[in-house]
Design a protein around this motif. Structure first.
Motif, PDB file in Angstrom:
ATOM      1  N   ASN A 104      69.214 158.955  26.965  1.00  0.00           N
ATOM      2  CA  ASN A 104      68.235 158.091  27.640  1.00  0.00           C
ATOM      3  C   ASN A 104      67.726 156.998  26.717  1.00  0.00           C
ATOM      4  OD1 ASN A 104      68.420 159.504  30.071  1.00  0.00           O
ATOM      5  ND2 ASN A 104      66.789 160.927  29.519  1.00  0.00           N
ATOM      6  N   ASN A 105      67.525 157.333  25.449  1.00  0.00           N
ATOM      7  CA  ASN A 105      67.068 156.316  24.482  1.00  0.00           C
ATOM      8  C   ASN A 105      68.100 155.208  24.315  1.00  0.00           C
ATOM      9  OD1 ASN A 105      64.567 157.470  23.942  1.00  0.00           O
ATOM     10  ND2 ASN A 105      65.322 158.693  22.224  1.00  0.00           N
ATOM     11  N   VAL A 106      69.363 155.598  24.236  1.00  0.00           N
ATOM     12  CA  VAL A 106      70.424 154.604  24.085  1.00  0.00           C
ATOM     13  C   VAL A 106      70.492 153.704  25.319  1.00  0.00           C
ATOM     14  CG1 VAL A 106      72.929 154.290  23.987  1.00  0.00           C
ATOM     15  CG2 VAL A 106      71.812 155.884  22.439  1.00  0.00           C
ATOM     16  N   GLN A 107      70.335 154.293  26.503  1.00  0.00           N
ATOM     17  CA  GLN A 107      70.364 153.480  27.724  1.00  0.00           C
ATOM     18  C   GLN A 107      69.220 152.468  27.743  1.00  0.00           C
ATOM     19  OE1 GLN A 107      73.126 153.719  29.757  1.00  0.00           O
ATOM     20  NE2 GLN A 107      73.638 155.057  28.035  1.00  0.00           N
ATOM     21  N   LYS A 108      68.062 152.855  27.220  1.00  0.00           N
ATOM     22  CA  LYS A 108      66.930 151.922  27.136  1.00  0.00           C
ATOM     23  C   LYS A 108      67.223 150.788  26.152  1.00  0.00           C
ATOM     24  CE  LYS A 108      63.394 155.366  28.307  1.00  0.00           C
ATOM     25  NZ  LYS A 108      62.252 156.171  27.797  1.00  0.00           N
ATOM     26  N   VAL A 109      67.842 151.129  25.022  1.00  0.00           N
ATOM     27  CA  VAL A 109      68.207 150.100  24.043  1.00  0.00           C
ATOM     28  C   VAL A 109      69.214 149.126  24.653  1.00  0.00           C
ATOM     29  CG1 VAL A 109      69.389 149.687  21.847  1.00  0.00           C
ATOM     30  CG2 VAL A 109      67.694 151.522  22.027  1.00  0.00           C
ATOM     31  N   TYR A 110      70.215 149.664  25.343  1.00  0.00           N
ATOM     32  CA  TYR A 110      71.193 148.821  26.017  1.00  0.00           C
ATOM     33  C   TYR A 110      70.522 147.889  27.023  1.00  0.00           C
ATOM     34  CZ  TYR A 110      75.665 150.868  24.462  1.00  0.00           C
ATOM     35  OH  TYR A 110      76.773 151.240  23.743  1.00  0.00           O
ATOM     36  N   MET A 111      69.594 148.446  27.798  1.00  0.00           N
ATOM     37  CA  MET A 111      68.919 147.640  28.805  1.00  0.00           C
ATOM     38  C   MET A 111      68.104 146.521  28.173  1.00  0.00           C
ATOM     39  SD  MET A 111      68.046 146.656  31.780  1.00  0.00           S
ATOM     40  CE  MET A 111      68.497 147.832  33.050  1.00  0.00           C
ATOM     41  N   GLN A 112      67.383 146.827  27.087  1.00  0.00           N
ATOM     42  CA  GLN A 112      66.580 145.787  26.443  1.00  0.00           C
ATOM     43  C   GLN A 112      67.467 144.687  25.885  1.00  0.00           C
ATOM     44  OE1 GLN A 112      63.134 145.578  26.596  1.00  0.00           O
ATOM     45  NE2 GLN A 112      63.731 143.506  25.952  1.00  0.00           N
ATOM     46  N   SER A 113      68.609 145.056  25.333  1.00  0.00           N
ATOM     47  CA  SER A 113      69.551 144.058  24.838  1.00  0.00           C
ATOM     48  C   SER A 113      70.067 143.200  25.988  1.00  0.00           C
ATOM     49  CB  SER A 113      70.722 144.746  24.129  1.00  0.00           C
ATOM     50  OG  SER A 113      71.679 143.805  23.699  1.00  0.00           O
ATOM     51  N   ALA A 114      70.371 143.832  27.128  1.00  0.00           N
ATOM     52  CA  ALA A 114      70.846 143.090  28.297  1.00  0.00           C
ATOM     53  C   ALA A 114      69.778 142.124  28.794  1.00  0.00           C
ATOM     54  CB  ALA A 114      71.234 144.068  29.410  1.00  0.00           C
ATOM     55  N   HIS A 135      64.852 141.744  14.163  1.00  0.00           N
ATOM     56  CA  HIS A 135      63.970 142.654  13.427  1.00  0.00           C
ATOM     57  C   HIS A 135      64.701 143.804  12.744  1.00  0.00           C
ATOM     58  CE1 HIS A 135      60.819 140.580  15.630  1.00  0.00           C
ATOM     59  NE2 HIS A 135      61.440 140.884  16.755  1.00  0.00           N
ATOM     60  N   GLY A 136      65.960 143.946  13.009  1.00  0.00           N
ATOM     61  CA  GLY A 136      66.716 145.078  12.467  1.00  0.00           C
ATOM     62  C   GLY A 136      67.777 145.487  13.468  1.00  0.00           C
ATOM     63  N   VAL A 137      68.292 146.678  13.311  1.00  0.00           N
ATOM     64  CA  VAL A 137      69.339 147.139  14.222  1.00  0.00           C
ATOM     65  C   VAL A 137      69.068 148.573  14.672  1.00  0.00           C
ATOM     66  CG1 VAL A 137      71.119 145.615  13.291  1.00  0.00           C
ATOM     67  CG2 VAL A 137      70.821 147.883  12.309  1.00  0.00           C
ATOM     68  N   TYR A 138      69.375 148.832  15.930  1.00  0.00           N
ATOM     69  CA  TYR A 138      69.313 150.186  16.463  1.00  0.00           C
ATOM     70  C   TYR A 138      70.667 150.865  16.319  1.00  0.00           C
ATOM     71  CZ  TYR A 138      64.819 149.398  18.814  1.00  0.00           C
ATOM     72  OH  TYR A 138      63.511 149.142  19.078  1.00  0.00           O
ATOM     73  N   ILE A 139      70.628 152.169  16.096  1.00  0.00           N
ATOM     74  CA  ILE A 139      71.850 152.968  16.083  1.00  0.00           C
ATOM     75  C   ILE A 139      72.198 153.351  17.512  1.00  0.00           C
ATOM     76  CG2 ILE A 139      72.851 155.177  15.384  1.00  0.00           C
ATOM     77  CD1 ILE A 139      71.116 155.000  12.867  1.00  0.00           C
ATOM     78  N   LEU A 140      73.457 153.116  17.880  1.00  0.00           N
ATOM     79  CA  LEU A 140      73.924 153.508  19.199  1.00  0.00           C
ATOM     80  C   LEU A 140      74.693 154.825  19.167  1.00  0.00           C
ATOM     81  CD1 LEU A 140      75.187 150.149  20.754  1.00  0.00           C
ATOM     82  CD2 LEU A 140      73.064 151.373  21.236  1.00  0.00           C
ATOM     83  N   ASN A 141      75.467 155.016  18.098  1.00  0.00           N
ATOM     84  CA  ASN A 141      76.284 156.223  18.031  1.00  0.00           C
ATOM     85  C   ASN A 141      76.606 156.546  16.579  1.00  0.00           C
ATOM     86  OD1 ASN A 141      77.825 158.371  19.080  1.00  0.00           O
ATOM     87  ND2 ASN A 141      79.698 157.170  18.963  1.00  0.00           N
TER      88      ASN A 141
END
Length: 350
Positions: A104-114, A135-141
């Motif tokens: 769910n966290n990854v899906q939220k990150v994807y959505m914010q990027s979109a 500001h930095g980078v999120y880990i996806l996998n």
């Protein structure tokens, strides 16, 4: 003797009823290590998009389409017999092995990027100011071969590597490439607002590639004039990018089109390129049920190389076109590779 027989009969009946009740409960409620994928909804995104000083569009509805994902039960296999649009998949095939929280966290990150990319594209095409701040980078996998497996998690925010405070994923990738083989690494990151640190090494992730085995996505905010905001609610993932961009542009310019209900799917980059997504057949069904007249679908050329990598060896457009022909013949499926193509279609079909 008669009383004994009657008592035995009552006991047998009680066991039979209990066994039947257990079987019914198992059939309807026992969780399997599977998920059910089915057509979700086509959602009008107009209420999600707020642009300062710009009225919502009433003539046109831009809709994002979703795939419904639910835990599978034994009864799900019976449902599948009567609904050709239901698929039952292994949970790990859908989540990539992530637990529910990480997924769910990854899906939220994807959505914010979109959302960020969609606003950027919409404003740039409307010739309105938009600036990006990284500001930095999120880990996806984190790959199983990585030294950081089970130590870093999806949606962790990397702040520095070996003291290098970089802001973009490309900068981190280039920095890691510049380090020698098997170099030691100290990664500072934030998880749920807490700053943490882990140590590890570069090493062979696959034969011929020495790295850290992490995929990343930029943490970015944007500033626009006028101010723009998108609140997707509980919807996650990157596949709404194209439709959000069309809504932002049209609302910003107050552009109206003859087509009333416009559905579609596809990721979008900050330069307006549209990418493929999953579950396009189910999204076609969702769009059709909502009365969409047109469906924008990501397109890639079906070469031998591309088809070898595609799920089911078919591109998004091939699946969408075949599904619409059979189940949604009145809805036009339009292949697009870019925001410009989708926008030009709307403008030339007035």
């Amino acid at each position: 003797m008669r009383k004994f027989w009657q008592k035995n009969r009552k006991t047998s009946l009680a066991f039979l009823v209990a066994a039947l009740l257990i079987a019914i409960l198992w059939f309807f409620f026992w969780p399997l290590n599977r998920v059910v994928e089915a057509p979700g909804e086509a959602v009008n995104i107009q209420p999600m998009v707020k642009i300062q000083g710009k009225q919502p569009l009433k003539q046109n509805e831009f809709m994002i389409t979703a795939v419904s994902i639910a835990p599978a039960r034994p009864v799900s296999y019976v449902h599948r017999l009567f609904d050709p649009h239901i698929d039952i998949q292994k949970t790990n095939d859908v989540t990539g092995g992530q637990n529910n929280a990480d997924f769910n966290n990854v899906q939220k990150v994807y959505m914010q990027s979109a959302i960020n990319n969609a606003i950027t594209v919409g404003f740039q095409h409307a010739n309105r100011p938009v600036t990006k701040q990284y500001h930095g980078v999120y880990i996806l996998n984190v790959f199983p071969q990585s030294d950081f497996k089970n130590r870093l998690r999806p949606a962790d925010l990397i702040e520095s590597i070996n003291g290098q405070q970089l802001t973009k994923s490309t900068e981190y990738v280039n920095y890691i490439k510049s380090l020698p083989k098997n170099a030691p690494l100290k990664i500072m990151f934030k998880r749920d607002g807490r700053q943490m640190m882990v140590s590890g090494h570069k090493h062979d992730i696959v034969k011929g590639f020495n790295g850290i085995g992490i995929t990343m996505i930029d943490d970015m905010t944007i500033k626009t004039d006028p101010k723009a905001h998108i609140d997707p609610g509980q919807i996650g993932g990157p596949s709404g990018g194209l439709m959000f961009a069309l809504q932002v542009y049209s609302q910003l310019t107050q552009q109206r089109y003859q087509l009333k209900k416009i559905a579609g799917t596809g990721t979008i980059t900050s330069d307006g390129q549209v990418g493929e997504i999953g579950g396009v057949d189910k999204k076609i069904i969702a769009a059709h049920k909502s009365g969409a007249q047109v469906f924008f679908c990501p397109y890639v050329k079906p070469t031998k190389t591309n088809l070898a990598l595609e799920p089911g060896h078919q591109t998004n457009y091939q699946v969408a076109k075949a599904t619409a022909k059979k189940y949604a013949p009145g809805m036009k499926v339009v292949p697009v590779t870019s925001f410009d193509q989708a926008l030009n279609y709307l403008k030339t079909h007035q």
